[in-house]
Motif scaffolding. Sequence first.
Motif, PDB file in Angstrom:
ATOM      1  N   GLN A  62      34.910  45.018 112.825  1.00 29.50           N
ATOM      2  CA  GLN A  62      35.600  46.017 113.635  1.00 29.50           C
ATOM      3  C   GLN A  62      36.065  45.437 114.969  1.00 29.50           C
ATOM      4  N   LYS A  63      35.299  44.513 115.513  1.00 27.95           N
ATOM      5  CA  LYS A  63      35.653  43.910 116.797  1.00 27.95           C
ATOM      6  C   LYS A  63      36.903  43.042 116.683  1.00 27.95           C
ATOM      7  N   ARG A  64      36.947  42.209 115.627  1.00 25.23           N
ATOM      8  CA  ARG A  64      38.027  41.218 115.589  1.00 25.23           C
ATOM      9  C   ARG A  64      38.459  40.824 114.168  1.00 25.23           C
ATOM     10  N   HIS A  65      38.264  41.703 113.219  1.00 26.42           N
ATOM     11  CA  HIS A  65      38.656  41.429 111.831  1.00 26.42           C
ATOM     12  C   HIS A  65      38.101  40.064 111.393  1.00 26.42           C
ATOM     13  N   CYS A  66      36.812  39.885 111.544  1.00 26.35           N
ATOM     14  CA  CYS A  66      36.152  38.588 111.340  1.00 26.35           C
ATOM     15  C   CYS A  66      36.143  38.151 109.878  1.00 26.35           C
ATOM     16  N   THR A  67      36.539  36.907 109.652  1.00 21.53           N
ATOM     17  CA  THR A  67      36.421  36.268 108.336  1.00 21.53           C
ATOM     18  C   THR A  67      35.913  34.832 108.507  1.00 21.53           C
ATOM     19  N   ASP A  68      35.109  34.610 109.540  1.00 23.58           N
ATOM     20  CA  ASP A  68      34.660  33.260 109.881  1.00 23.58           C
ATOM     21  C   ASP A  68      33.908  32.586 108.740  1.00 23.58           C
ATOM     22  N   CYS A  69      33.034  33.326 108.078  1.00 25.00           N
ATOM     23  CA  CYS A  69      32.211  32.724 107.022  1.00 25.00           C
ATOM     24  C   CYS A  69      33.071  32.283 105.838  1.00 25.00           C
ATOM     25  N   ILE A  70      34.060  33.104 105.491  1.00 24.87           N
ATOM     26  CA  ILE A  70      34.945  32.769 104.381  1.00 24.87           C
ATOM     27  C   ILE A  70      35.776  31.536 104.722  1.00 24.87           C
ATOM     28  N   ALA A  71      36.339  31.533 105.927  1.00 24.82           N
ATOM     29  CA  ALA A  71      37.175  30.408 106.354  1.00 24.82           C
ATOM     30  C   ALA A  71      36.380  29.108 106.379  1.00 24.82           C
ATOM     31  N   ALA A  72      35.144  29.161 106.884  1.00 27.44           N
ATOM     32  CA  ALA A  72      34.312  27.954 106.980  1.00 27.44           C
ATOM     33  C   ALA A  72      33.971  27.416 105.602  1.00 27.44           C
ATOM     34  N   CYS A  73      33.563  28.303 104.707  1.00 26.61           N
ATOM     35  CA  CYS A  73      33.207  27.891 103.346  1.00 26.61           C
ATOM     36  C   CYS A  73      34.389  27.258 102.639  1.00 26.61           C
ATOM     37  N   HIS A  74      35.533  27.923 102.699  1.00 22.75           N
ATOM     38  CA  HIS A  74      36.704  27.451 101.963  1.00 22.75           C
ATOM     39  C   HIS A  74      37.264  26.153 102.543  1.00 22.75           C
ATOM     40  N   LYS A  90      38.084  31.682  94.688  1.00 23.00           N
ATOM     41  CA  LYS A  90      37.257  32.237  95.757  1.00 23.00           C
ATOM     42  C   LYS A  90      35.798  31.811  95.600  1.00 23.00           C
ATOM     43  N   TRP A  91      35.216  31.422  96.723  1.00 21.80           N
ATOM     44  CA  TRP A  91      33.785  31.130  96.766  1.00 21.80           C
ATOM     45  C   TRP A  91      33.066  32.254  97.491  1.00 21.80           C
ATOM     46  N   ILE A  92      33.678  32.771  98.543  1.00 20.84           N
ATOM     47  CA  ILE A  92      33.191  33.967  99.234  1.00 20.84           C
ATOM     48  C   ILE A  92      34.373  34.925  99.357  1.00 20.84           C
ATOM     49  N   TRP A  93      34.132  36.190  99.090  1.00 18.18           N
ATOM     50  CA  TRP A  93      35.203  37.184  99.173  1.00 18.18           C
ATOM     51  C   TRP A  93      34.594  38.548  99.472  1.00 18.18           C
ATOM     52  N   THR A  94      35.423  39.569  99.583  1.00 15.96           N
ATOM     53  CA  THR A  94      34.933  40.919  99.866  1.00 15.96           C
ATOM     54  C   THR A  94      35.461  41.896  98.821  1.00 15.96           C
ATOM     55  N   ASP A  95      34.710  42.987  98.643  1.00 15.73           N
ATOM     56  CA  ASP A  95      35.146  44.038  97.724  1.00 15.73           C
ATOM     57  C   ASP A  95      34.495  45.356  98.128  1.00 15.73           C
ATOM     58  N   LYS A  96      35.002  46.446  97.563  1.00 15.27           N
ATOM     59  CA  LYS A  96      34.512  47.772  97.915  1.00 15.27           C
ATOM     60  C   LYS A  96      33.165  48.061  97.263  1.00 15.27           C
ATOM     61  N   TYR A  97      32.428  48.979  97.874  1.00 12.15           N
ATOM     62  CA  TYR A  97      31.084  49.345  97.422  1.00 12.15           C
ATOM     63  C   TYR A  97      31.054  49.755  95.951  1.00 12.15           C
ATOM     64  N   GLU A  98      32.027  50.538  95.509  1.00 11.57           N
ATOM     65  CA  GLU A  98      32.016  51.043  94.131  1.00 11.57           C
ATOM     66  C   GLU A  98      32.142  49.933  93.103  1.00 11.57           C
ATOM     67  N   LEU A 119      30.464  41.648 101.518  1.00  6.99           N
ATOM     68  CA  LEU A 119      30.628  40.211 101.375  1.00  6.99           C
ATOM     69  C   LEU A 119      29.980  39.753 100.063  1.00  6.99           C
ATOM     70  N   LEU A 120      30.706  38.953  99.295  1.00 10.11           N
ATOM     71  CA  LEU A 120      30.226  38.542  97.971  1.00 10.11           C
ATOM     72  C   LEU A 120      30.285  37.026  97.812  1.00 10.11           C
ATOM     73  N   LEU A 121      29.345  36.503  97.045  1.00  8.92           N
ATOM     74  CA  LEU A 121      29.317  35.102  96.658  1.00  8.92           C
ATOM     75  C   LEU A 121      28.435  34.977  95.429  1.00  8.92           C
ATOM     76  N   CYS A 122      28.326  33.788  94.882  1.00  9.74           N
ATOM     77  CA  CYS A 122      27.434  33.576  93.736  1.00  9.74           C
ATOM     78  C   CYS A 122      26.022  33.996  94.106  1.00  9.74           C
ATOM     79  N   CYS A 199      30.695  29.132  94.457  1.00  8.65           N
ATOM     80  CA  CYS A 199      29.788  28.796  95.549  1.00  8.65           C
ATOM     81  C   CYS A 199      28.610  27.965  95.043  1.00  8.65           C
ATOM     82  N   ASN A 200      28.241  26.951  95.812  1.00 13.62           N
ATOM     83  CA  ASN A 200      27.089  26.122  95.445  1.00 13.62           C
ATOM     84  C   ASN A 200      25.982  26.169  96.495  1.00 13.62           C
ATOM     85  N   PHE A 201      25.998  27.235  97.342  1.00 12.36           N
ATOM     86  CA  PHE A 201      25.010  27.368  98.422  1.00 12.36           C
ATOM     87  C   PHE A 201      25.023  26.159  99.346  1.00 12.36           C
TER      88      PHE A 201
END
Length: 261
Positions: A62-74, A90-98, A119-122, A199-201
């Motif tokens: 909400q503060k800044r539309h953060c995607t730092d973790c995704i950008a760093a991983c990729h 995709k190694w890290i991505w996002t999706d809705k709760y449902e 936030l989703l990953l393996c 993703c390989n952790f």
Amino acid sequence: MEESRRSFLKIGGISVLGLSALPVLQAVAQNDGPKFKPDPNALQARQWGMVIDMNKCWEEQQKRHCTDCIAACHKVHNVPDIADPKREIKWIWTDKYEHVFPDQAHEYVPEKIRESRFLLLCNHCSNPPCVRVCPTQATFKREQDGIVMMDFHRCIGCRYCMAGCPFGARSFNWGDPRPYLAEQNMEFPTRTKGVVEKCNFCAERLDVGQIPACVEACKAKALVFGDVEDPDSEIRKILDTHYTIRRKVNLGTGPNIYYIV
């Protein structure tokens, strides 16, 4: 006598290869043989896992539309940026709760949770179905720490692992991914057409004493990584004091990604 004869034949066979085999000859001559010495700084665990505090994550988004973790991983893993959703990697991505928790969704879920993206990953499952169905052992589970790995050279592109994974955590390279890299990290291999990846952790970072890139990049400290089997670890203390949920636990795969909501 038989042992001496076997050793002699080994050395004799190597000798015919010439001086280029000298390092091998020296290794055989030693009683203990060659040994692999891991980095003394390597991080170790019986089972690596991760807690994702979605409240902290949402606040940062909400503060800044953060995607730092995704950008760093990729960036670290040379994940190509392909806009076509049918060909995206995709190694890290996002999706809705449902979609993330279909077995827990109901009409009275709070709006904040229902409308937010997770936030989703393996999940690096304790009982990974992808490993069981892989015909070439390109997908395997590391014995020392439970990370579910990919051997890109063994992958024949059959996509059985993708069918076996109930979390959609794997991507298939329909074409050469390298033209879609803005910049290339020369310390991690690029993939080729016809292989699966995920993703390989950050196993390659753990092996030299570094935490996963996504955890390091998260300014909100929403990602906590550690040994879930160590009762004194930070991640276990969080799990012992917070209510968490996991994805599709009824399937029996034993996912090692936990969510605080």
